[in-house]
Motif scaffolding. Structure first.
Motif, mmCIF file in Angstrom:
data_model
loop_
_atom_site.group_PDB
_atom_site.id
_atom_site.type_symbol
_atom_site.label_atom_id
_atom_site.label_comp_id
_atom_site.label_asym_id
_atom_site.label_seq_id
_atom_site.Cartn_x
_atom_site.Cartn_y
_atom_site.Cartn_z
ATOM 1 N N MET A 110 98.404 -6.827 103.032
ATOM 2 C CA MET A 110 98.001 -8.012 102.887
ATOM 3 C C MET A 110 98.436 -8.767 101.533
ATOM 4 O O MET A 110 98.528 -7.973 100.201
ATOM 5 C CB MET A 110 96.649 -7.811 102.725
ATOM 6 N N SER A 111 98.879 -9.911 101.425
ATOM 7 C CA SER A 111 99.533 -10.573 100.463
ATOM 8 C C SER A 111 98.440 -10.671 99.105
ATOM 9 O O SER A 111 97.004 -10.807 99.736
ATOM 10 C CB SER A 111 100.044 -11.839 100.706
ATOM 11 N N LYS A 112 98.837 -10.842 97.878
ATOM 12 C CA LYS A 112 98.046 -11.208 97.007
ATOM 13 C C LYS A 112 97.141 -12.568 96.914
ATOM 14 O O LYS A 112 96.231 -12.753 96.622
ATOM 15 C CB LYS A 112 98.401 -11.238 95.516
ATOM 16 N N ARG A 113 98.029 -13.516 97.553
ATOM 17 C CA ARG A 113 97.497 -14.953 97.920
ATOM 18 C C ARG A 113 96.230 -14.770 98.745
ATOM 19 O O ARG A 113 95.183 -15.265 98.270
ATOM 20 C CB ARG A 113 98.300 -15.886 98.431
ATOM 21 N N HIS A 114 96.454 -13.903 99.881
ATOM 22 C CA HIS A 114 95.152 -13.688 100.723
ATOM 23 C C HIS A 114 93.810 -13.218 99.865
ATOM 24 O O HIS A 114 92.650 -13.589 100.298
ATOM 25 C CB HIS A 114 95.180 -13.109 101.775
ATOM 26 N N LEU A 133 90.071 -6.819 90.810
ATOM 27 C CA LEU A 133 90.562 -5.659 89.563
ATOM 28 C C LEU A 133 91.050 -4.668 90.431
ATOM 29 O O LEU A 133 92.004 -3.578 89.900
ATOM 30 C CB LEU A 133 89.435 -4.906 89.044
ATOM 31 N N GLY A 134 90.965 -4.552 91.764
ATOM 32 C CA GLY A 134 91.544 -3.318 92.724
ATOM 33 C C GLY A 134 92.961 -3.631 92.793
ATOM 34 O O GLY A 134 93.462 -2.521 93.194
ATOM 35 N N ARG A 135 93.697 -4.527 92.542
ATOM 36 C CA ARG A 135 94.912 -4.869 92.351
ATOM 37 C C ARG A 135 95.720 -4.568 90.925
ATOM 38 O O ARG A 135 97.118 -4.838 90.843
ATOM 39 C CB ARG A 135 95.609 -5.994 93.034
ATOM 40 N N TYR A 136 94.927 -4.551 90.014
ATOM 41 C CA TYR A 136 95.442 -4.296 88.538
ATOM 42 C C TYR A 136 95.988 -2.957 88.521
ATOM 43 O O TYR A 136 95.300 -1.778 88.629
ATOM 44 C CB TYR A 136 94.303 -4.579 87.796
#
Length: 535
Positions: free
Chosen positions: A1-5, A492-495
């Motif tokens: 899943m992309s960051k934009r989504h 924050l889960g993508r940091y």
């Protein structure tokens, strides 16, 4: 899943949550502060009359769908009377009936009201513009009325200006001969004067009605103020309110409309000696209870399917449970952004819940005491070479016995705080002792103690935030706040950047030049200088 989504999902959740919170605050009037208060008024109508022999029927007009106000509660006090409520165009009424009454009779109606928001529908648009019966006057009053109406027509341009000009002429300090003669006809009574004006307007086919109301702020300044009559005039498109005393246009914001049915406020069979008295008392009430009651009056389903419909005991339970995500989010910030290490993922939050009952200082003391003795027992059990599950079971048993011993000893010493040690989660305490002992053996005493201190720091900070009463009220009244935290947790889960303690730990390296790749600018400058010297 992309960051934009992910970003689109997170910001959509935040937008929905904030929209719901804004609706509850602006429309439903849910307070943001736990101790917020709103002004409410208690309006009482007191009917006093001398009954006739035989049956008696008393009819009193009641407020209904008052624009700008909400009736929160109503009470009827009429001993031995039957009560029948009826709703009609422009209002409703109550009818009290009794077969036999002796002596002076007292009947009461009491309503508790509060201001409503501007989005409440106005009932005047539902009234039909009916023209009442014109005034039937004998001479010379008929000629005076006709002359006055002709003069008013010449000085007006539409229906509203006609009505205002008529009110102004009838209220002049130095009246003309026509006005002075008509004043003798309707007298000084405020209600009779308003009804006479409605009849005069009917002579020119202008729909008008008498509205009864009370100025609430005026009553605060002058307790002797009574019920007043107002006029509403239809201009072909809608109703416009006029003050018959000053000819002012528009409805005052503090006017509580009692009835706009056009009927007399009080009607008693036989027209015995009677009196209708009104009293108003203003006070402050809890904003949350008022908002809940207002919501029940306007739309009961919004209360039935919310946390406010739960029993009080269940509400208190959810006040605590809804604060657990707050503590978990604090732990997320401290672990992923600051870099504080703890034992377990959610163990600090559970310890913080125990601190709510033991208080902070006493809770930390009891926690250190139980974990310290548990570590001593754990080191002894290590020599027995037990398997994991039996060892954890043994530690759990000893933790329970130790907690019981601390409670008994505290009770004998008169220290009530020691009795709160039983509120600590026993299984979590046993797991903490096990993990701390393993860290002690594998990574040394310093690491084990440092992570134990980090656990207490996170638990203490989570306790301070979770026990903040305004935040507890905000989360319970606006549970949509948790959706905002949910969206922020997704972000924050993508940091995967540096934590704050890592930046402090490696700050010395940031100031040193890279030994592998020297700065190219310095080499180029040296080569240029050498070439120029050879030339």
């Amino acid at each position: 899943m992309s960051k934009r989504h992910l970003y689109l999902l997170a910001f959509s959740i935040i937008a929905v949550a904030l929209s719901a919170m804004y609706y509850k605050w602006s429309v439903l009037k849910f307070p943001l502060q736990p101790d917020a208060q709103v002004q409410v008024w208690t309006v009482q109508a007191h009917v006093e009359y001398q009954p006739r022999t035989g049956a008696n029927t008393v009819t009193l007009q009641l407020p209904s769908d008052v624009p700008g106000f909400t009736v929160l509660d109503e009470r009827f006090v009429a001993r031995n009377y039957s009560k029948l409520e009826e709703s009609g165009e422009g209002g409703r009424e109550v009818q009290w009936a009794i077969r036999r009454a002796l002596g002076e009779q007292d009947l009461y109606y009491r309503a508790t009201i509060v201001r409503a928001d501007d989005s409440q529908a106005l009932p005047e648009a539902e009234l039909e513009p009916v023209i009442p019966e014109p005034a039937v006057l004998e001479e010379p009053y008929a000629t005076a009325a006709q002359t006055l109406l002709d003069q008013v027509r010449d000085r007006s341009s539409n229906t509203i200006t006609f009505a205002r000009e008529l009110l102004g002429r009838l209220s002049e300090a130095s009246p003309s001969e026509e006005v002075a003669l008509l004043r003798e006809r309707f007298g000084e009574d405020d209600v009779a004067r308003s009804n006479f004006i409605v009849q005069l307007l009917a002579n020119r086919n202008i729909p008008a009605r008498v509205v009864y109301g009370i100025r609430l702020t005026q009553l605060e300044r002058d307790p002797d103020t009574r019920m007043q009559s107002w006029l509403i005039v239809h201009n072909g498109l809608g109703w416009t309110m006029l003050d018959p005393r000053t000819a002012a246009e528009g409805k005052p914001s503090d006017l509580f409309e009692w009835s706009r049915s056009g009927e007399p406020l009080l009607v008693i069979d036989g027209s015995p000696a009677s009196a209708l008295m009104f009293s108003v008392r203003s006070n402050l009430a809890d904003a949350m209870a008022t908002a809940e009651r207002r919501l029940e009056v306007q739309d009961a389903n919004l209360v039935r399917y919310s946390l406010l419909s739960l029993p009080l005991q269940a509400q208190e339970t959810y006040r605590v449970l809804l604060m657990v995500p707050i503590g978990a989010f604090i732990m997320l910030l401290l672990r992923n952004l600051v870099g504080i290490k703890t034992y377990g993922t959610f163990m600090p939050v559970l310890i913080a819940l125990a601190f709510r009952e033991t208080a902070l200082v006493a809770g930390i003391t009891l926690f250190v005491l139980v974990v310290g003795f548990g570590l001593l027992v754990r080191f002894y059990l290590e020599r027995l070479r037990l398997l994991l599950v039996p060892r954890l079971t043994a530690i759990l048993i000893l933790v329970v016995l130790l907690m019981a011993a601390v409670s008994v000893l505290s009770n004998r010493l008169g220290l009530e705080v020691g009795l709160s040690v039983a509120l600590f989660p026993m299984v979590i305490m046993a797991m903490t002792i096990e993990r701390m002992s393993v860290a002690w053996d594998e990574r040394g005493a310093g690491t084990a103690i440092r992570e134990g201190v980090g656990t207490l720091v996170v638990a203490a900070l989570a306790y301070l935030i979770m026990s903040w009463h305004p935040l507890e009220h905000l989360v319970f009244v606006y549970p949509e706040t948790l959706l905002v935290l949910f969206a922020m947790a997704l972000l924050l889960g993508r940091y995967s950047g540096y934590r704050l303690n890592e930046l402090l730990r490696f700050r010395a390296l940031a100031r040193e030049p890279d030994p592998i790749v020297p700065p190219p600018a310095a080499d180029d400058a040296t080569n240029d200088a050498t070439s120029q010297s050879k030339a």
